[in-house]
Design a protein around this motif. Structure first.
Motif, PDB file in Angstrom:
ATOM      1  N   LYS A 113       6.528  -9.013   0.467  1.00  0.00           N
ATOM      2  CA  LYS A 113       7.278 -10.137   1.010  1.00  0.00           C
ATOM      3  C   LYS A 113       7.282 -10.014   2.521  1.00  0.00           C
ATOM      4  O   LYS A 113       7.540  -8.932   3.062  1.00  0.00           O
ATOM      5  N   VAL A 114       6.997 -11.115   3.220  1.00  0.00           N
ATOM      6  CA  VAL A 114       6.999 -11.120   4.676  1.00  0.00           C
ATOM      7  C   VAL A 114       8.449 -11.193   5.142  1.00  0.00           C
ATOM      8  O   VAL A 114       9.197 -12.071   4.711  1.00  0.00           O
ATOM      9  N   ASN A 128       6.416 -16.178  11.462  1.00  0.00           N
ATOM     10  CA  ASN A 128       6.391 -17.581  11.039  1.00  0.00           C
ATOM     11  C   ASN A 128       6.418 -17.730   9.528  1.00  0.00           C
ATOM     12  O   ASN A 128       6.917 -18.725   9.015  1.00  0.00           O
ATOM     13  N   SER A 129       5.890 -16.780   8.808  1.00  0.00           N
ATOM     14  CA  SER A 129       5.809 -16.853   7.344  1.00  0.00           C
ATOM     15  C   SER A 129       6.904 -16.052   6.666  1.00  0.00           C
ATOM     16  O   SER A 129       6.744 -15.636   5.518  1.00  0.00           O
ATOM     17  N   THR A 166       7.857 -15.455   2.615  1.00  0.00           N
ATOM     18  CA  THR A 166       6.708 -15.717   1.753  1.00  0.00           C
ATOM     19  C   THR A 166       6.330 -14.460   0.979  1.00  0.00           C
ATOM     20  O   THR A 166       6.281 -13.375   1.537  1.00  0.00           O
ATOM     21  N   GLY A 171      -2.292 -16.154   1.628  1.00  0.00           N
ATOM     22  CA  GLY A 171      -1.477 -17.316   1.973  1.00  0.00           C
ATOM     23  C   GLY A 171      -0.538 -17.126   3.147  1.00  0.00           C
ATOM     24  O   GLY A 171       0.327 -17.966   3.380  1.00  0.00           O
ATOM     25  N   VAL A 172      -0.703 -16.053   3.920  1.00  0.00           N
ATOM     26  CA  VAL A 172       0.179 -15.766   5.050  1.00  0.00           C
ATOM     27  C   VAL A 172      -0.636 -15.743   6.335  1.00  0.00           C
ATOM     28  O   VAL A 172      -1.767 -15.266   6.356  1.00  0.00           O
ATOM     29  N   ASN A 173      -0.037 -16.259   7.428  1.00  0.00           N
ATOM     30  CA  ASN A 173      -0.662 -16.279   8.749  1.00  0.00           C
ATOM     31  C   ASN A 173      -1.997 -17.023   8.714  1.00  0.00           C
ATOM     32  O   ASN A 173      -3.019 -16.540   9.176  1.00  0.00           O
ATOM     33  N   ARG A 200      -4.658 -19.620   9.886  1.00  0.00           N
ATOM     34  CA  ARG A 200      -5.069 -20.199  11.161  1.00  0.00           C
ATOM     35  C   ARG A 200      -6.300 -21.074  10.944  1.00  0.00           C
ATOM     36  O   ARG A 200      -7.045 -20.899   9.984  1.00  0.00           O
ATOM     37  N   GLU A 243      -7.119 -16.797   6.699  1.00  0.00           N
ATOM     38  CA  GLU A 243      -5.941 -15.934   6.717  1.00  0.00           C
ATOM     39  C   GLU A 243      -6.203 -14.785   7.678  1.00  0.00           C
ATOM     40  O   GLU A 243      -7.227 -14.133   7.593  1.00  0.00           O
TER      41      GLU A 243
END
Length: 110
Positions: free
Chosen positions: A12-13, A17-18, A21, A39-41, A43, A62
């Motif tokens: 889990k982040v 920004n995420s 998640t 699915g995180v970060n 760009r 990602e």
């Protein structure tokens, strides 16, 4: 430095920004202390046309994040720290020591 987060762990982040998640670790980069989470970060990267991508254009990618920004998720779905339990097995008169990762929150194996 050896990281306690491994490939295919669910994390889990906890910041950035995420934040909040939950995703699966796709790759670990121990020399840079970063992890690539599904699915995180995400760009947008502008790509030139090449053999694999004939068209070129904008591609979503990602990017890795620092491992301190993620926490492992245990079997109950809660964030936890990682502990290590050592089991000793005897085979043919020789002892073999196995390190097993456990969740600090509930004591179960990861």
């Amino acid at each position: 430095m050896k990281l306690k987060i491994k490939k295919n762990d669910t994390v889990k982040v906890i910041s950035g920004n995420s934040a909040g998640t939950v995703g699966r670790v796709l790759e670990v980069y121990p020399e840079k202390m970063r992890v690539l989470v599904e699915g995180v970060n995400v760009r947008v990267k502008h790509m030139k046309p090449n053999q694999q991508n004939q068209q070129g254009g904008k591609v979503t990618v990602e990017m890795p994040i620092h491992y301190s920004n993620v926490m492992l998720v245990d079997s109950d779905g809660q964030t936890t720290r990682v502990g290590v339990r050592h089991d000793i097995q005897e085979k043919d008169g020789k002892q073999k020591r196995n390190a097993i990762r456990i969740a600090k929150s509930n004591g179960k194996d990861l």
